[in-house]
Motif scaffolding. Structure first.
Motif, PDB file in Angstrom:
ATOM      1  N   PRO A 304       0.823  -1.223   0.000  1.00 38.76           N
ATOM      2  CA  PRO A 304       0.000   0.000   0.000  1.00 38.76           C
ATOM      3  C   PRO A 304       0.848   1.260   0.000  1.00 38.76           C
ATOM      4  CG  PRO A 304      -0.028  -1.040   2.171  1.00 38.76           C
ATOM      5  CD  PRO A 304       0.692  -1.978   1.265  1.00 38.76           C
ATOM      6  N   LEU A 305       0.872   1.931  -1.121  1.00 37.94           N
ATOM      7  CA  LEU A 305       1.627   3.171  -1.271  1.00 37.94           C
ATOM      8  C   LEU A 305       0.996   4.005  -2.367  1.00 37.94           C
ATOM      9  CD1 LEU A 305       4.255   4.584  -0.189  1.00 37.94           C
ATOM     10  CD2 LEU A 305       5.376   3.755  -2.261  1.00 37.94           C
ATOM     11  N   ALA A 306       1.011   5.306  -2.181  1.00 42.57           N
ATOM     12  CA  ALA A 306       0.490   6.237  -3.179  1.00 42.57           C
ATOM     13  C   ALA A 306       1.275   7.532  -3.076  1.00 42.57           C
ATOM     14  CB  ALA A 306      -1.003   6.497  -2.948  1.00 42.57           C
ATOM     15  N   GLY A 307       1.178   8.347  -4.104  1.00 45.48           N
ATOM     16  CA  GLY A 307       1.914   9.598  -4.091  1.00 45.48           C
ATOM     17  C   GLY A 307       1.201  10.721  -4.788  1.00 45.48           C
ATOM     18  N   VAL A 308       1.528  11.933  -4.392  1.00 42.74           N
ATOM     19  CA  VAL A 308       1.177  13.143  -5.137  1.00 42.74           C
ATOM     20  C   VAL A 308       2.492  13.824  -5.486  1.00 42.74           C
ATOM     21  CG1 VAL A 308      -0.044  15.338  -5.165  1.00 42.74           C
ATOM     22  CG2 VAL A 308      -0.974  13.417  -3.841  1.00 42.74           C
ATOM     23  N   THR A 309       2.679  14.095  -6.761  1.00 42.91           N
ATOM     24  CA  THR A 309       3.904  14.723  -7.251  1.00 42.91           C
ATOM     25  C   THR A 309       3.521  15.912  -8.108  1.00 42.91           C
ATOM     26  OG1 THR A 309       5.040  12.590  -7.306  1.00 42.91           O
ATOM     27  CG2 THR A 309       6.018  14.371  -8.593  1.00 42.91           C
ATOM     28  N   GLY A 310       4.244  17.010  -7.972  1.00 44.22           N
ATOM     29  CA  GLY A 310       3.904  18.157  -8.805  1.00 44.22           C
ATOM     30  C   GLY A 310       4.854  19.309  -8.650  1.00 44.22           C
ATOM     31  N   ARG A 311       4.467  20.402  -9.271  1.00 44.53           N
ATOM     32  CA  ARG A 311       5.270  21.616  -9.250  1.00 44.53           C
ATOM     33  C   ARG A 311       5.591  21.995  -7.800  1.00 44.53           C
ATOM     34  NH1 ARG A 311       5.273  24.138 -14.291  1.00 44.53           N
ATOM     35  NH2 ARG A 311       3.751  23.238 -15.745  1.00 44.53           N
ATOM     36  N   ALA A 312       6.853  22.291  -7.549  1.00 41.13           N
ATOM     37  CA  ALA A 312       7.295  22.528  -6.183  1.00 41.13           C
ATOM     38  C   ALA A 312       6.515  23.657  -5.520  1.00 41.13           C
ATOM     39  CB  ALA A 312       8.798  22.832  -6.174  1.00 41.13           C
ATOM     40  N   GLU A 313       6.234  24.722  -6.275  1.00 42.40           N
ATOM     41  CA  GLU A 313       5.549  25.864  -5.665  1.00 42.40           C
ATOM     42  C   GLU A 313       4.112  25.521  -5.281  1.00 42.40           C
ATOM     43  OE1 GLU A 313       5.128  26.460 -10.191  1.00 42.40           O
ATOM     44  OE2 GLU A 313       6.595  25.634  -8.756  1.00 42.40           O
ATOM     45  N   ILE A 314       3.495  24.566  -6.004  1.00 38.59           N
ATOM     46  CA  ILE A 314       2.144  24.131  -5.648  1.00 38.59           C
ATOM     47  C   ILE A 314       2.210  23.152  -4.478  1.00 38.59           C
ATOM     48  CG2 ILE A 314       0.071  22.933  -6.460  1.00 38.59           C
ATOM     49  CD1 ILE A 314       0.684  23.941  -9.259  1.00 38.59           C
ATOM     50  N   MET A 315       3.118  22.187  -4.546  1.00 40.97           N
ATOM     51  CA  MET A 315       3.236  21.194  -3.485  1.00 40.97           C
ATOM     52  C   MET A 315       3.599  21.840  -2.151  1.00 40.97           C
ATOM     53  SD  MET A 315       2.484  18.186  -4.631  1.00 40.97           S
ATOM     54  CE  MET A 315       3.146  17.187  -3.284  1.00 40.97           C
ATOM     55  N   ASP A 316       4.317  22.950  -2.168  1.00 39.89           N
ATOM     56  CA  ASP A 316       4.726  23.608  -0.925  1.00 39.89           C
ATOM     57  C   ASP A 316       3.662  24.545  -0.359  1.00 39.89           C
ATOM     58  OD1 ASP A 316       7.171  22.394  -0.575  1.00 39.89           O
ATOM     59  OD2 ASP A 316       8.329  23.980  -1.563  1.00 39.89           O
ATOM     60  N   ALA A 317       2.499  24.596  -0.996  1.00 42.73           N
ATOM     61  CA  ALA A 317       1.455  25.515  -0.534  1.00 42.73           C
ATOM     62  C   ALA A 317       0.910  25.130   0.832  1.00 42.73           C
ATOM     63  CB  ALA A 317       0.313  25.567  -1.551  1.00 42.73           C
ATOM     64  N   ALA A 318       0.832  23.825   1.119  1.00 42.30           N
ATOM     65  CA  ALA A 318       0.275  23.380   2.395  1.00 42.30           C
ATOM     66  C   ALA A 318       1.218  23.728   3.541  1.00 42.30           C
ATOM     67  CB  ALA A 318       0.011  21.880   2.361  1.00 42.30           C
ATOM     68  N   HIS A 319       0.641  24.151   4.667  1.00 43.92           N
ATOM     69  CA  HIS A 319       1.433  24.485   5.845  1.00 43.92           C
ATOM     70  C   HIS A 319       2.021  23.221   6.474  1.00 43.92           C
ATOM     71  CE1 HIS A 319      -2.834  23.869   6.882  1.00 43.92           C
ATOM     72  NE2 HIS A 319      -2.354  23.168   7.892  1.00 43.92           N
ATOM     73  N   ALA A 320       3.058  23.401   7.281  1.00 42.69           N
ATOM     74  CA  ALA A 320       3.706  22.272   7.947  1.00 42.69           C
ATOM     75  C   ALA A 320       2.704  21.510   8.801  1.00 42.69           C
ATOM     76  CB  ALA A 320       4.867  22.765   8.808  1.00 42.69           C
ATOM     77  N   GLY A 321       2.652  20.204   8.609  1.00 45.70           N
ATOM     78  CA  GLY A 321       1.686  19.375   9.319  1.00 45.70           C
ATOM     79  C   GLY A 321       0.371  19.214   8.600  1.00 45.70           C
TER      80      GLY A 321
END
Length: 452
Positions: A304-321
């Motif tokens: 069981p494994l999955a991923g979300v991969t994308g543009r760094a500026e979009i992926m970094d939008a979420a706050h820590a945690g």
């Protein structure tokens, strides 16, 4: 019963199981029937199964049940065991990691294999730009997090999905999924701010790609409003909806419109990813570079494994945690993924997917030429489908599809049905299957159709 036959082992990947179709009992056999009766007593009724067997071994192109029946595998656990079941590299990596540690929670005590999987995803996914990844447990979980990331990045809430799309069984992903039964019926209300528009279904809509895209974009602009839209999500080839391949130019136009309107374009490659289509990702076939890509299924060969991969500026939008989960990127699953990715890149599996696709298309189109009940054969690589229709009206024929699938199963061939109308058989053999076994499986399909 004897399972191992070193003289007839799988060509690539998997244990050395005899690569033969063997049905020595009615399905289910007595031992499988006993286990399935226990399942009925112990497991919730909503957890259904399509094959009347209880599996004890699998590898190459076969699945062996508790009664010694050996079935040709044309389903790969719904596109999961793409490298082959119990692939030696994967099995060794899993065993080695389990002996070291099984869990620490990456959010508490990080480990290198998670980072290595993220680095591999950033490198392999389409797009020559800076990327980042986050790991989760399932395709549905990856899709949920992709939507979270897009909403946080854009500050908007609305999401557009497409007719015939399938994205999962959680509350948000049920809202994104089109088909009601069995995935949505009775489970609402669903997550809000999810909208659906028609996509491209060349067999049934008769539109060019640009025409189908223009239809979708008009509905988005007039009924939702580009300024309210966080993301558009689509499977480059729709899976559960019927392996629908969009007309040329459709995806390009949707991507172009998304870029122009600051909308995040998400490619759901849970089923199409990792060599399944004869490319590492189906987006490559259509020449598109998604902002975000969701992956699962074939990524870790059954772990069981999955991923979300994308543009760094979009992926970094979420706050820590804001992203994560107790088991996301489990070390054993990451070890399996790294071994599977090694096989995809270095064992000729992308080319093998193309070879399998050539065999599937040649044989299925040959059958179609002599039987108008097959309305279309479509797909890419080792992801091919046959759509069954009434030859006089062109209407979907779900009853014929079910009869063919049932006959195949009785003769020891695992096939999967799909499609919004229940009239499609999908072919997803493991890339470790041999040509002879694949040909024999297609012989059974042809005989089942002739006798239906």
């Amino acid at each position: 019963m004897t399972l191992i036959d070193e003289t007839t082992s799988a060509p690539t990947g998997g244990p050395a199981l005899a690569q033969v179709r063997r049905v020595t009992t009615p399905l289910p056999g007595p031992r499988s029937a006993e286990i399935l009766a226990r399942k009925s007593d112990a497991v919730a009724a909503g957890v259904a199964h399509s094959m009347p067997v209880s599996v004890v071994a699998a590898g190459g192109g076969v699945v062996v049940d508790a009664d010694g029946n050996s079935l040709i595998d044309l389903g790969s656990g719904i596109a999961v065991t793409t490298v082959g079941n119990a692939h030696p590299k994967v099995a060794a990596a899993v065993a080695a990691q389990a002996a070291q540690f099984t869990h620490t929670c990456f959010m508490v005590s990080p480990y290198e294999s998670y980072v290595e999987v993220a680095e591999a995803l950033n490198r392999l996914t389409p797009g020559d730009f800076a990327k980042k990844s986050a790991l989760f447990n399932s395709g549905a979980e990856a899709v949920e997090n992709a939507i979270k990331i897009a909403r946080k990045h854009t500050g908007r809430q609305a999401v557009v999905a497409f007719d015939h799309g399938y994205h999962g069984r959680t509350n948000l992903t049920m809202a994104l999924t089109a088909k009601s039964m069995p995935y949505k019926s009775g489970f609402g209300p669903f997550a809000p701010e999810v909208y659906r528009v028609p996509g491209s279904y060349p067999l049934r809509d008769g539109l060019t790609g640009p025409e189908a895209a223009a239809r979708a974009i008009t509905l988005i602009e007039k009924q939702i409003g580009a300024g309210n839209l966080a993301a558009v999500i689509i499977e480059p080839i729709q899976g559960e909806g019927g392996f629908i391949v969009p007309a040329d130019g459709f995806l390009d136009a949707i991507v172009e419109w998304s870029r122009a309107n600051d909308v995040v374009f998400i490619a759901d490659e849970v089923q199409t990813g990792f060599a399944r289509t004869g490319a590492m990702f189906a987006s490559e076939i259509f020449g598109i570079e998604p902002d975000l890509i969701t992956t699962a299924k074939g990524i870790a060969a059954g772990l069981p494994l999955a991923g979300v991969t994308g543009r760094a500026e979009i992926m970094d939008a979420a706050h820590a945690g804001g992203l994560g989960g107790t088991y996301g990127g489990n070390p054993i699953a990451c070890a399996a993924a790294l071994a599977a990715i090694d096989a995809f890149e270095n064992d000729g599996l992308i080319e093998r997917a193309r070879q399998i696709g050539e065999i599937l298309f040649a044989r299925l189109n040959d059958i179609r030429e002599n039987d108008p009940r097959i309305g279309e054969v479509r797909g890419h690589g080792a992801m091919v489908a046959a759509e069954f229709v009434n030859p006089e009206t062109g209407e979907p024929d779900a009853a014929l599809t079910a009869a063919v699938a049932k006959a195949c199963v009785a003769e020891g061939v695992i096939v999967l049905t799909c499609g919004t109308f229940g009239n499609v058989i999908r072919f997803l053999p493991p890339l470790s299957i041999g040509d002879d076994l694949l040909g024999e499986g297609l012989d059974v399909v042809a005989a089942a159709l002739a006798g239906a």
